[in-house]
Motif scaffolding. Structure first.
Motif, PDB file in Angstrom:
ATOM      1  N   GLN A 125       0.685  -1.234  -0.100  1.00 14.37           N
ATOM      2  CA  GLN A 125      -0.130   0.058   0.105  1.00 14.37           C
ATOM      3  C   GLN A 125       0.766   1.272   0.175  1.00 14.37           C
ATOM      4  OE1 GLN A 125      -1.097  -2.808   2.214  1.00 14.37           O
ATOM      5  NE2 GLN A 125      -2.175  -3.206   0.012  1.00 14.37           N
ATOM      6  N   TRP A 126       2.298   1.120   0.108  1.00 17.09           N
ATOM      7  CA  TRP A 126       3.147   2.359   0.249  1.00 17.09           C
ATOM      8  C   TRP A 126       3.523   2.740  -1.259  1.00 17.09           C
ATOM      9  CZ3 TRP A 126       7.203   0.820   4.302  1.00 17.09           C
ATOM     10  CH2 TRP A 126       6.692   0.856   5.491  1.00 17.09           C
ATOM     11  N   PRO A 127       3.854   4.046  -1.391  1.00 18.61           N
ATOM     12  CA  PRO A 127       4.763   4.316  -2.624  1.00 18.61           C
ATOM     13  C   PRO A 127       5.912   3.631  -2.764  1.00 18.61           C
ATOM     14  CG  PRO A 127       3.780   6.508  -1.485  1.00 18.61           C
ATOM     15  CD  PRO A 127       3.492   5.219  -0.605  1.00 18.61           C
ATOM     16  N   LYS A 128       6.034   3.204  -3.974  1.00 18.32           N
ATOM     17  CA  LYS A 128       7.318   2.177  -4.132  1.00 18.32           C
ATOM     18  C   LYS A 128       8.457   2.965  -3.580  1.00 18.32           C
ATOM     19  CE  LYS A 128       4.965  -0.683  -6.170  1.00 18.32           C
ATOM     20  NZ  LYS A 128       4.479  -1.875  -5.644  1.00 18.32           N
ATOM     21  N   MET A 129       8.710   4.278  -3.624  1.00 17.67           N
ATOM     22  CA  MET A 129       9.936   4.966  -3.180  1.00 17.67           C
ATOM     23  C   MET A 129       9.991   4.503  -1.614  1.00 17.67           C
ATOM     24  SD  MET A 129      10.608   8.718  -2.359  1.00 17.67           S
ATOM     25  CE  MET A 129       9.919   9.458  -3.791  1.00 17.67           C
ATOM     26  N   TYR A 130       9.139   4.521  -0.827  1.00 15.71           N
ATOM     27  CA  TYR A 130       9.121   3.853   0.676  1.00 15.71           C
ATOM     28  C   TYR A 130       9.935   2.522   0.525  1.00 15.71           C
ATOM     29  CZ  TYR A 130       6.042   7.845   1.689  1.00 15.71           C
ATOM     30  OH  TYR A 130       5.290   8.738   1.818  1.00 15.71           O
ATOM     31  N   ASN A 131       9.475   1.607  -0.114  1.00 10.81           N
ATOM     32  CA  ASN A 131      10.010   0.348  -0.100  1.00 10.81           C
ATOM     33  C   ASN A 131      11.290   0.262  -0.701  1.00 10.81           C
ATOM     34  OD1 ASN A 131       7.268  -0.983   0.591  1.00 10.81           O
ATOM     35  ND2 ASN A 131       6.553  -0.957  -1.392  1.00 10.81           N
ATOM     36  N   TYR A 132      11.705   1.071  -1.761  1.00 12.37           N
ATOM     37  CA  TYR A 132      13.078   0.882  -2.148  1.00 12.37           C
ATOM     38  C   TYR A 132      13.882   1.404  -0.932  1.00 12.37           C
ATOM     39  CZ  TYR A 132      12.315  -0.327  -7.191  1.00 12.37           C
ATOM     40  OH  TYR A 132      11.917  -1.180  -8.192  1.00 12.37           O
ATOM     41  N   GLY A 133      13.445   2.383  -0.380  1.00 11.64           N
ATOM     42  CA  GLY A 133      14.350   2.981   0.731  1.00 11.64           C
ATOM     43  C   GLY A 133      14.374   1.992   1.838  1.00 11.64           C
ATOM     44  N   ALA A 134      13.851   1.357   2.218  1.00 11.28           N
ATOM     45  CA  ALA A 134      13.702   0.327   3.328  1.00 11.28           C
ATOM     46  C   ALA A 134      14.137  -0.862   2.805  1.00 11.28           C
ATOM     47  CB  ALA A 134      12.449   0.350   4.079  1.00 11.28           C
ATOM     48  N   LEU A 135      13.222  -1.742   2.501  1.00  9.80           N
ATOM     49  CA  LEU A 135      13.691  -3.073   1.927  1.00  9.80           C
ATOM     50  C   LEU A 135      14.547  -2.999   0.786  1.00  9.80           C
ATOM     51  CD1 LEU A 135      13.273  -6.172   2.018  1.00  9.80           C
ATOM     52  CD2 LEU A 135      11.235  -6.029   0.499  1.00  9.80           C
ATOM     53  N   GLY A 136      14.574  -2.336  -0.199  1.00  7.70           N
ATOM     54  CA  GLY A 136      15.328  -2.196  -1.267  1.00  7.70           C
ATOM     55  C   GLY A 136      16.889  -1.922  -0.900  1.00  7.70           C
ATOM     56  N   SER A 137      16.953  -0.961   0.037  1.00  9.26           N
ATOM     57  CA  SER A 137      18.528  -0.784   0.392  1.00  9.26           C
ATOM     58  C   SER A 137      19.025  -1.975   1.170  1.00  9.26           C
ATOM     59  CB  SER A 137      18.539   0.435   1.404  1.00  9.26           C
ATOM     60  OG  SER A 137      17.882   0.100   2.679  1.00  9.26           O
ATOM     61  N   LEU A 138      18.240  -2.810   1.845  1.00 14.13           N
ATOM     62  CA  LEU A 138      18.559  -4.213   2.333  1.00 14.13           C
ATOM     63  C   LEU A 138      19.051  -5.167   1.180  1.00 14.13           C
ATOM     64  CD1 LEU A 138      16.100  -4.627   5.264  1.00 14.13           C
ATOM     65  CD2 LEU A 138      18.498  -3.655   5.413  1.00 14.13           C
ATOM     66  N   ILE A 139      18.115  -5.110   0.276  1.00 13.90           N
ATOM     67  CA  ILE A 139      18.470  -6.131  -1.052  1.00 13.90           C
ATOM     68  C   ILE A 139      19.792  -5.676  -1.750  1.00 13.90           C
ATOM     69  CG2 ILE A 139      17.667  -6.842  -3.374  1.00 13.90           C
ATOM     70  CD1 ILE A 139      14.715  -6.489  -2.170  1.00 13.90           C
ATOM     71  N   GLY A 140      19.830  -4.211  -1.810  1.00 13.49           N
ATOM     72  CA  GLY A 140      21.188  -3.927  -2.481  1.00 13.49           C
ATOM     73  C   GLY A 140      22.280  -4.094  -1.589  1.00 13.49           C
ATOM     74  N   HIS A 141      22.268  -3.992  -0.059  1.00 19.15           N
ATOM     75  CA  HIS A 141      23.249  -4.461   0.863  1.00 19.15           C
ATOM     76  C   HIS A 141      23.708  -5.933   0.564  1.00 19.15           C
ATOM     77  CE1 HIS A 141      24.996  -4.259   4.989  1.00 19.15           C
ATOM     78  NE2 HIS A 141      24.850  -5.704   4.773  1.00 19.15           N
ATOM     79  N   GLU A 142      22.805  -6.751   0.462  1.00 22.91           N
ATOM     80  CA  GLU A 142      23.042  -8.127   0.220  1.00 22.91           C
ATOM     81  C   GLU A 142      23.767  -8.513  -1.048  1.00 22.91           C
ATOM     82  OE1 GLU A 142      23.103  -9.862   2.753  1.00 22.91           O
ATOM     83  OE2 GLU A 142      22.304  -8.525   4.048  1.00 22.91           O
ATOM     84  N   ILE A 143      23.242  -7.994  -2.220  1.00 21.44           N
ATOM     85  CA  ILE A 143      23.702  -8.258  -3.582  1.00 21.44           C
ATOM     86  C   ILE A 143      25.394  -7.791  -3.497  1.00 21.44           C
ATOM     87  CG2 ILE A 143      23.648  -7.056  -5.892  1.00 21.44           C
ATOM     88  CD1 ILE A 143      20.554  -6.919  -5.747  1.00 21.44           C
ATOM     89  N   SER A 144      25.567  -6.401  -2.770  1.00 24.52           N
ATOM     90  CA  SER A 144      26.897  -6.020  -2.745  1.00 24.52           C
ATOM     91  C   SER A 144      27.858  -7.014  -2.211  1.00 24.52           C
ATOM     92  CB  SER A 144      26.945  -4.360  -2.202  1.00 24.52           C
ATOM     93  OG  SER A 144      26.980  -4.636  -0.684  1.00 24.52           O
ATOM     94  N   HIS A 145      27.397  -7.698  -1.239  1.00 26.98           N
ATOM     95  CA  HIS A 145      28.136  -8.557  -0.582  1.00 26.98           C
ATOM     96  C   HIS A 145      28.934  -9.749  -1.552  1.00 26.98           C
ATOM     97  CE1 HIS A 145      28.073  -7.616   3.586  1.00 26.98           C
ATOM     98  NE2 HIS A 145      26.884  -7.689   3.781  1.00 26.98           N
ATOM     99  N   SER A 146      28.272  -9.878  -2.624  1.00 28.90           N
ATOM    100  CA  SER A 146      28.861 -10.955  -3.708  1.00 28.90           C
ATOM    101  C   SER A 146      30.266 -10.494  -3.984  1.00 28.90           C
ATOM    102  CB  SER A 146      27.802 -11.036  -4.862  1.00 28.90           C
ATOM    103  OG  SER A 146      27.809  -9.637  -5.468  1.00 28.90           O
ATOM    104  N   LEU A 147      30.529  -9.293  -3.902  1.00 25.66           N
ATOM    105  CA  LEU A 147      32.065  -8.918  -4.285  1.00 25.66           C
ATOM    106  C   LEU A 147      32.732  -8.202  -3.302  1.00 25.66           C
ATOM    107  CD1 LEU A 147      31.320  -7.159  -7.824  1.00 25.66           C
ATOM    108  CD2 LEU A 147      31.914  -9.324  -7.333  1.00 25.66           C
ATOM    109  N   ASP A 148      32.512  -8.735  -1.891  1.00 25.16           N
ATOM    110  CA  ASP A 148      33.223  -8.309  -0.786  1.00 25.16           C
ATOM    111  C   ASP A 148      34.703  -8.289  -1.107  1.00 25.16           C
ATOM    112  OD1 ASP A 148      31.288  -7.344   0.513  1.00 25.16           O
ATOM    113  OD2 ASP A 148      31.083  -8.779   2.128  1.00 25.16           O
ATOM    114  N   THR A 149      35.245  -9.575  -1.448  1.00 28.40           N
ATOM    115  CA  THR A 149      36.393  -9.508  -1.478  1.00 28.40           C
ATOM    116  C   THR A 149      37.267  -8.940  -2.383  1.00 28.40           C
ATOM    117  OG1 THR A 149      36.200 -12.026  -0.887  1.00 28.40           O
ATOM    118  CG2 THR A 149      38.387 -11.364  -1.586  1.00 28.40           C
ATOM    119  N   THR A 150      36.601  -8.690  -3.418  1.00 33.56           N
ATOM    120  CA  THR A 150      37.185  -7.922  -4.751  1.00 33.56           C
ATOM    121  C   THR A 150      37.240  -6.315  -4.149  1.00 33.56           C
ATOM    122  OG1 THR A 150      36.290  -9.054  -6.259  1.00 33.56           O
ATOM    123  CG2 THR A 150      37.004  -7.064  -6.965  1.00 33.56           C
TER     124      THR A 150
END
Length: 633
Positions: A494-519
């Motif tokens: 029920q929220w504007p998508k911006m809210y979801n990207y700011g909260a859950l989206g940033s967590l998804i991006g956080h985990e995606i970025s872990h794929s290249l932690d060592t690099t």
């Protein structure tokens, strides 16, 4: 003290005056009228002050945040499911387990007697054996019987070099008390003394004739903590290689104990050893230490694991250590603890009931689409990178392209027949809570051991499906977003998508970025963090925070969702994206930070991430810093 063995993430009950929702649009407009420099100076304070004024922390928690309050909501829903009548199949076994847990005091006389007999049998077997005791085999046996890991941890996991197969792993066991406290006994003398009292009262309650030395137990655990603190190395080789190297027959022990009647380990089979220095030192320790002290520690380790489920007195002693170390005022209500135990043991059973009653399955495709946008943005970010070599870039892009997402839960869990088959061995639980616990412990341990020798055909989840967190599995190149995150205040259809990207989206991006932690970690030497972040684990988490926030914002503004938001919600102030990110991390704490953690404290974590973000600085008109923004990719 079970909080120290594993992070308990699923709670619930009457919360008092707890606000779970983010600010309304009017509140955000009010915020926008405040000094923009406030956000630039301390975004966390600006976004969290109101929440902290309106929120009451439960007396039985040392700290409180949106992640925990969301977990409480899940726990309450699970209890509602478990308290329903007229249910069939394995859910009935989960209900029996739950009720026996709630009513454990009705059986405490028998459970107390049985625990005493069981522990005495172990102790006498060890002490009356005139021959040399193989303590590694003893530890394996405890793992297989109780699904706990004293001294050494033995388990089956995905081979990190051939992720299509499962192989055995050996690593340091789990400590009972926090390692930071054990390694700094002079600083935490008060907490150590409380620990000694807990051991003494519990074991003297259980035994009157067995000689127990609580101080020696703590000294032994301090020694283990010291050995664990040495540099960690990970090695992968054949069973025979490690048996020769450490002068110990791992093949024989695993076949006799861990894999008995399940599978067979050959001398050419591969094993992974995490922390070979610890293994070498602990084998020497076990061969040279007085067996009384090792036996004392193992008896305490088992007794502690049952300490909240046998008698009211033992449960009270367990709470007193939480009170002394964590500073909590009350014990967590029993129904909450029991629902957590159900989720630990029957998580797949309650999923279908949860989905049918509380969850809109359309959310799964919506979140998957958001994850795809963020994933694609990270791919483009890497494609435009200028400092990677061509070969490294090619390999990195290939890894990013092949990230696999599991949103909510694996598909097979929604198949009732598959779930029933998974729990086929669990039938006829009773009102005897101790027996039920032993049954489930053995079930989980054997489930893990049975993976050996099989190919990886299903994702091995890195966490419970109801966890309120996000995860990246490096062995599977997998991002897992559990059901626990698919609710307010992280996501709402029920929220504007911006809210979801700011909260859950940033967590998804956080985990995606872990794929290249060592690099990335070796390149992450920006002045912005030089004086604030020293530990490599913390550095990795701050890399992930920065990238996750960046690619989530870019993913949003480049998606068609941003256009839909304008149609349905009007021209939204994009400051709300960063407010939702920041508010997600609002937290109370009693400042008893006794645990090693890979994350910076939340206020620094939020402020470092946003002030290092070019979009945030532009939107809030922040003054240009003398230090340049830290740009990794």
């Amino acid at each position: 003290m079970q909080r120290f063995a594993v992070l308990v993430i699923l709670f619930s009950n009457t919360l008092g005056n707890v606000s779970l929702s983010f600010r309304t649009k009017d509140q955000h407009n009010k915020t926008s009228n405040e000094s923009e420099s406030s956000a630039c100076d301390n975004c966390y304070k600006l976004s969290c002050d109101q929440w902290m004024k309106e929120t009451t922390k439960p007396d039985y928690e040392p700290h409180w945040n949106h992640f925990m309050s969301a977990s409480y909501q899940i726990n309450e829903k699970i209890r509602n499911i478990l308290e329903d009548d007229d249910q069939n199949g394995v859910i009935k076994e989960a209900q029996i387990f739950y009720r026996s847990c709630i009513d454990f005091q009705e059986q405490e006389t028998f459970n107390f007697r049985d625990l005493k007999v069981m522990l005495a049998l172990y102790y006498n077997k060890w002490m009356n054996n005139e021959q040399h005791i193989d303590w590694v085999e003893v530890a394996m046996g405890i793992t297989k019987t109780f699904n706990i890991n004293p001294i050494l941890k033995f388990y089956i996991n995905i081979d990190y070099k051939n992720t299509k197969q499962y192989i055995p792993y050996i690593e340091p066991g789990n400590l009972i008390f926090p390692s930071d406290l054990l390694l700094n006994t002079q600083i935490y003398q008060k907490e150590i003394n409380a620990y000694i009292r807990w051991i003494s009262r519990t074991l003297r309650y259980l035994f009157t004739s067995i000689p127990i030395s609580p101080i020696k137990i703590v000294e032994f655990e301090v020694t283990l903590a010291q050995l664990m603190s040495n540099k960690v190395t990970v090695e992968r080789n054949t069973t025979k290689h490690f048996s020769d190297r450490f002068n110990y027959n791992f093949q024989k022990s695993m076949n006799n104990i861990l894999l008995s009647n399940i599978a067979r380990l050959e001398d050419h089979d591969l094993v992974v050893i995490k922390h070979s220095t610890y293994l070498n030192d602990v084998l020497f320790l076990l061969n040279t230490m007085d067996r009384r002290f090792i036996a004392n520690y193992l008896i305490w380790y088992i007794a502690k694991d049952f300490s909240r489920d046998i008698t009211k007195y033992m449960k009270t002693l367990n709470f007193l250590i939480d009170q002394a170390v964590l500073g909590v005022e009350k014990d967590i209500p029993r129904d909450i603890k029991c629902a957590n135990k159900v989720l630990d043991n029957f998580e797949y059973v309650v999923v279908s009931k949860y989905l049918g009653r509380y969850f809109d399955k359309n959310v799964l495709s919506d979140v998957q689409e958001m994850a795809n946008d963020i994933h694609e943005n990270f791919h483009m970010l890497l494609l435009n990178n200028s400092w990677l070599s061509e070969e490294t870039k090619r390999l990195s892009l290939d890894k990013i392209k092949n990230i696999h997402f599991i949103i909510g839960f694996p598909k097979w869990i929604s198949n009732n027949s598959a779930v029933e088959q998974y729990y086929i061995d669990i039938r006829n639980l009773s009102d005897n809570h101790l027996l039920n616990i032993l049954t489930m412990k053995r079930f989980k341990a054997v489930k893990n051991v049975r993976l050996f020798g099989h190919y990886v055909d299903e994702a091995l989840l890195p966490s419970n499906v109801f966890a309120v967190n996000a995860f990246y599995s490096i062995l599977q190149n997998l991002v897992f977003i559990p059901l626990g995150l698919l609710q307010k205040p992280f996501y709402s259809a029920q929220w504007p998508k911006m809210y979801n990207y700011g909260a859950l989206g940033s967590l998804i991006g956080h985990e995606i970025s872990h794929s290249l932690d060592t690099t990335g970690r070796s390149k992450f030497k920006c002045q912005f963090y030089d004086n604030k972040i020293k530990q490599p684990l913390v550095t990795g988490e701050n890399i992930a925070d920065n990238i996750g926030l960046d690619i989530s914002y870019q993913g949003y503004i480049e998606s068609y969702f941003s256009k839909l938001d304008e149609v349905f919600w009007g021209n939204q102030d994009r400051k709300t994206f960063f407010m939702h990110y920041s508010q997600m991390w609002c937290e109370f704490s009693n400042n008893r930070d006794l645990f090693n953690d890979e994350h910076t404290d939340v206020e620094k974590r939020v402020n470092q991430a946003v002030t290092n973000n070019k979009y945030f600085n532009k939107i809030y008109h922040c003054k240009k810093s003398i230090k340049p923004l830290c740009k990794l990719w």
